[in-house]
Design a protein around this motif. Structure first.
Motif, short mmCIF file in Angstrom:
data_model
loop_
_atom_site.label_atom_id
_atom_site.label_comp_id
_atom_site.label_asym_id
_atom_site.label_seq_id
_atom_site.Cartn_x
_atom_site.Cartn_y
_atom_site.Cartn_z
N GLU A 92 -0.03 -21.97 17.95
CA GLU A 92 -0.39 -20.05 17.45
C GLU A 92 -1.32 -20.16 18.38
N HIS A 93 -0.98 -18.17 18.65
CA HIS A 93 -2.12 -17.38 19.69
C HIS A 93 -3.07 -16.03 18.06
N LYS A 98 -2.64 -18.98 13.57
CA LYS A 98 -3.45 -20.25 13.85
C LYS A 98 -3.61 -20.77 11.83
N CYS A 154 -10.99 -16.68 16.87
CA CYS A 154 -9.30 -15.93 17.85
C CYS A 154 -8.68 -14.82 17.26
N THR A 158 -7.63 -11.27 19.27
CA THR A 158 -6.33 -10.53 18.81
C THR A 158 -6.89 -9.19 18.07
#
Length: 215
Positions: A92-93, A98, A154, A158
């Protein structure tokens, strides 16, 4: 390893005729189950040998002591769990993506092998009761913290997490995973419900600010 044998009877046994790797895996699996059920203190080396289907003497070919076996079980458990967690989070991003993938991986592992989660839970108790374990498991705490940090980093990249909120979100993630292990892993249904509740809160589906008062 504190032994149940008579003084002077301790000796290393020859490896059994079966494959050494398979025997070591049987030792780790049996020890993980016993430690997870009883904790470090009550388990004897006779129990550990019986669980692996070998003699107490043969057990000494693979481990030096009960403490060394406990630490080896912990290393093996950490390796299994974080291998799956890393695969999950890499798929996942986004932070929420995630975290959802990691929670799903935890649920699958708990269904496939409940002894992993039980051992994770008992380690926390054993660390408080046994200083010799606490002194040797510091590195596993660092690995867990590094993993949590990557998830949170992360989220800051984002834009899901404000930089000033990083410590709070990291504590939140740690609390979720610890709580799932200690409070819900013994029941697959309760574990599933707990994961769904966490994800529902994160997505804004379960809790929302109260409406503004009229007028």
């Amino acid at each position: 390893m504190a032994t149940d044998d008579k003084p002077g009877s301790r000796r290393r046994g020859r490896p059994p005729a079966t494959d050494s790797a398979a025997t070591r895996e049987a030792i780790l699996a049996g020890a993980r189950k016993l430690f997870g059920e009883r904790g470090f203190g009550p388990v004897t080396n006779k129990d550990l040998a019986a669980a692996a289907g070998i003699t107490t003497g043969a057990l000494y070919h693979y481990v030096e002591s009960k403490l060394d076996l406990y630490l080896e079980v912990n290393r093996d458990m950490q390796s299994q769990i974080y291998e799956q967690f890393q695969k999950a989070e890499a798929s996942e991003h986004t932070f929420i993506g995630k975290l959802e993938a990691v929670l799903e991986a935890a649920h699958v592992m708990n269904k496939q092998d409940p002894t992993l989660a039980r051992f994770v839970g008992v380690v926390r108790t054993d660390i408080r009761r046994h200083p010799e374990i606490r002194e040797r498991l510091h590195s596993s705490d660092e690995r867990r913290e590094e993993f949590f940090l990557r998830l949170v980093d992360c989220g800051t990249e984002t834009g899901e997490i404000k930089p000033e909120h990083r410590p709070l979100v990291r504590a939140f993630v740690s609390l979720i995973l610890v709580g799932l292990t200690e409070g819900n892993s013994s029941s697959i249904e309760r574990h599933r419900r707990a994961i769904d509740s966490v994800l529902g809160v994160l997505r804004g589906e379960l809790v929302s600010p109260p409406p503004e008062p009229a007028g």
